[in-house]
Design a protein around this motif. Sequence first.
Motif, PDB file in Angstrom:
ATOM      1  N   ILE A 159      19.866   0.969 -65.116  1.00 17.99           N
ATOM      2  CA  ILE A 159      18.850   0.283 -65.808  1.00 17.99           C
ATOM      3  C   ILE A 159      17.903   1.478 -65.998  1.00 17.99           C
ATOM      4  O   ILE A 159      17.255   2.298 -65.401  1.00 17.99           O
ATOM      5  CB  ILE A 159      18.071  -0.824 -64.993  1.00 17.99           C
ATOM      6  CG1 ILE A 159      19.104  -1.876 -64.384  1.00 17.99           C
ATOM      7  CG2 ILE A 159      16.948  -1.397 -65.919  1.00 17.99           C
ATOM      8  CD1 ILE A 159      19.829  -2.318 -65.246  1.00 17.99           C
ATOM      9  N   VAL A 196      21.704  -1.149 -69.091  1.00 21.23           N
ATOM     10  CA  VAL A 196      20.666  -1.051 -69.984  1.00 21.23           C
ATOM     11  C   VAL A 196      20.035   0.072 -70.057  1.00 21.23           C
ATOM     12  O   VAL A 196      19.429   0.740 -69.271  1.00 21.23           O
ATOM     13  CB  VAL A 196      19.745  -2.089 -69.226  1.00 21.23           C
ATOM     14  CG1 VAL A 196      18.310  -2.334 -70.553  1.00 21.23           C
ATOM     15  CG2 VAL A 196      20.209  -3.467 -69.205  1.00 21.23           C
ATOM     16  N   ALA A 213      11.984  -3.188 -66.897  1.00 17.44           N
ATOM     17  CA  ALA A 213      13.018  -2.466 -66.403  1.00 17.44           C
ATOM     18  C   ALA A 213      13.375  -3.231 -64.941  1.00 17.44           C
ATOM     19  O   ALA A 213      14.527  -3.372 -64.465  1.00 17.44           O
ATOM     20  CB  ALA A 213      12.907  -1.044 -66.029  1.00 17.44           C
ATOM     21  N   CYS A 220      14.802  -6.638 -65.587  1.00 19.24           N
ATOM     22  CA  CYS A 220      16.318  -6.324 -65.956  1.00 19.24           C
ATOM     23  C   CYS A 220      16.828  -6.263 -64.513  1.00 19.24           C
ATOM     24  O   CYS A 220      18.193  -6.576 -64.574  1.00 19.24           O
ATOM     25  CB  CYS A 220      16.456  -5.265 -67.050  1.00 19.24           C
ATOM     26  SG  CYS A 220      15.747  -5.841 -68.809  1.00 19.24           S
ATOM     27  N   ALA A 221      16.706  -5.311 -63.901  1.00 19.56           N
ATOM     28  CA  ALA A 221      17.310  -4.865 -62.412  1.00 19.56           C
ATOM     29  C   ALA A 221      17.487  -6.090 -61.665  1.00 19.56           C
ATOM     30  O   ALA A 221      18.405  -6.450 -61.123  1.00 19.56           O
ATOM     31  CB  ALA A 221      16.646  -3.889 -61.716  1.00 19.56           C
ATOM     32  N   LEU A 237      17.921   2.436 -61.182  1.00 17.60           N
ATOM     33  CA  LEU A 237      16.888   2.122 -61.683  1.00 17.60           C
ATOM     34  C   LEU A 237      15.942   3.279 -61.683  1.00 17.60           C
ATOM     35  O   LEU A 237      15.499   3.907 -60.835  1.00 17.60           O
ATOM     36  CB  LEU A 237      16.299   0.847 -61.053  1.00 17.60           C
ATOM     37  CG  LEU A 237      14.752   0.648 -61.382  1.00 17.60           C
ATOM     38  CD1 LEU A 237      14.971   0.041 -62.928  1.00 17.60           C
ATOM     39  CD2 LEU A 237      14.293  -0.444 -60.550  1.00 17.60           C
TER      40      LEU A 237
END
Length: 302
Positions: free
Chosen positions: A135, A151, A237, A240-241, A255
Amino acid sequence: RLTVIGIDGATWEVLEPLMEQGKLPTLAGLARRGVRGRLLSIPPFCSPFLWPSIDTVVSAEVHRLCSYAYLRVPGVGPLPTEDVTALPSLFPFGLMGVAAVQSGLLELSPATSDAACAPRMWDRMQAAGGTSAVINWHATWPAQELRGVVVSDRALRATLWTLFNPRPASGSGFSPAGMREDLASCMSDPSRLDPGSMERFFPVDESVRALLERADFGARSHDITLFKWLHNIDRNAFACARAVRARLRPDVTYLLLNSFDFVAHAFWNFHFRIGEAEMAPDVFRRYGGTLAAHCAWLDEEV
């Protein structure tokens, strides 16, 4: 399962006092239960040079990822150089490079995932049969196919195209491709951010609200406008994680967070009260707690 979290620009000079004051309980707990230390860095001290050195475990002379973007001659290719620390980015060319890009003589292309000349952490995990979620890590566009999810850094900066952060010409920022739609509900648009949500970082009066409500981003943006956009990238971020970990349960999540570096640069003097005598008292009252508040937000999200 393992989570690797990189906080770009984080320094013990800021974090340790806040941990001792009880303002960063998550990071303090990790430090208390684990191992911590001061890392020696590698010159030049530049984020896009250093993070690939961490994720490949080799030097820049080997991995060759040394910038956010590279200068190219339109229709020809990158400018040649033998010095890996001066790969054809804007850095060795300074204002002349900026002028050449603005005039169209040169163009900037972003650092790409396929430019890495060494296997990265998630490549090693894939070879070992494991699954990964990557990510917002540097130079992960276009998103490579992995046993897991990517991502890319460019996917989360999709509203932040500037001269120094050029829009990719093609390719996907998500892998697998359908992940963009799956994560759409996790990501917020900074242009629609409620200015009131920034109250925890600094007072929001009419002048600050006007800066936060700006829908554009550019090289001359005010620090408050930049704060909004970069804070939102890390906010997305984290979102999404969390979503990827909950749905896919990858063996390792990588991340990378970028906002601390900017916030520290922009608000360092206020945090440490440097030059207070030369500034109006209300300015220090307004921004003196911004860096600490941002660290507390990161601690909560972690």
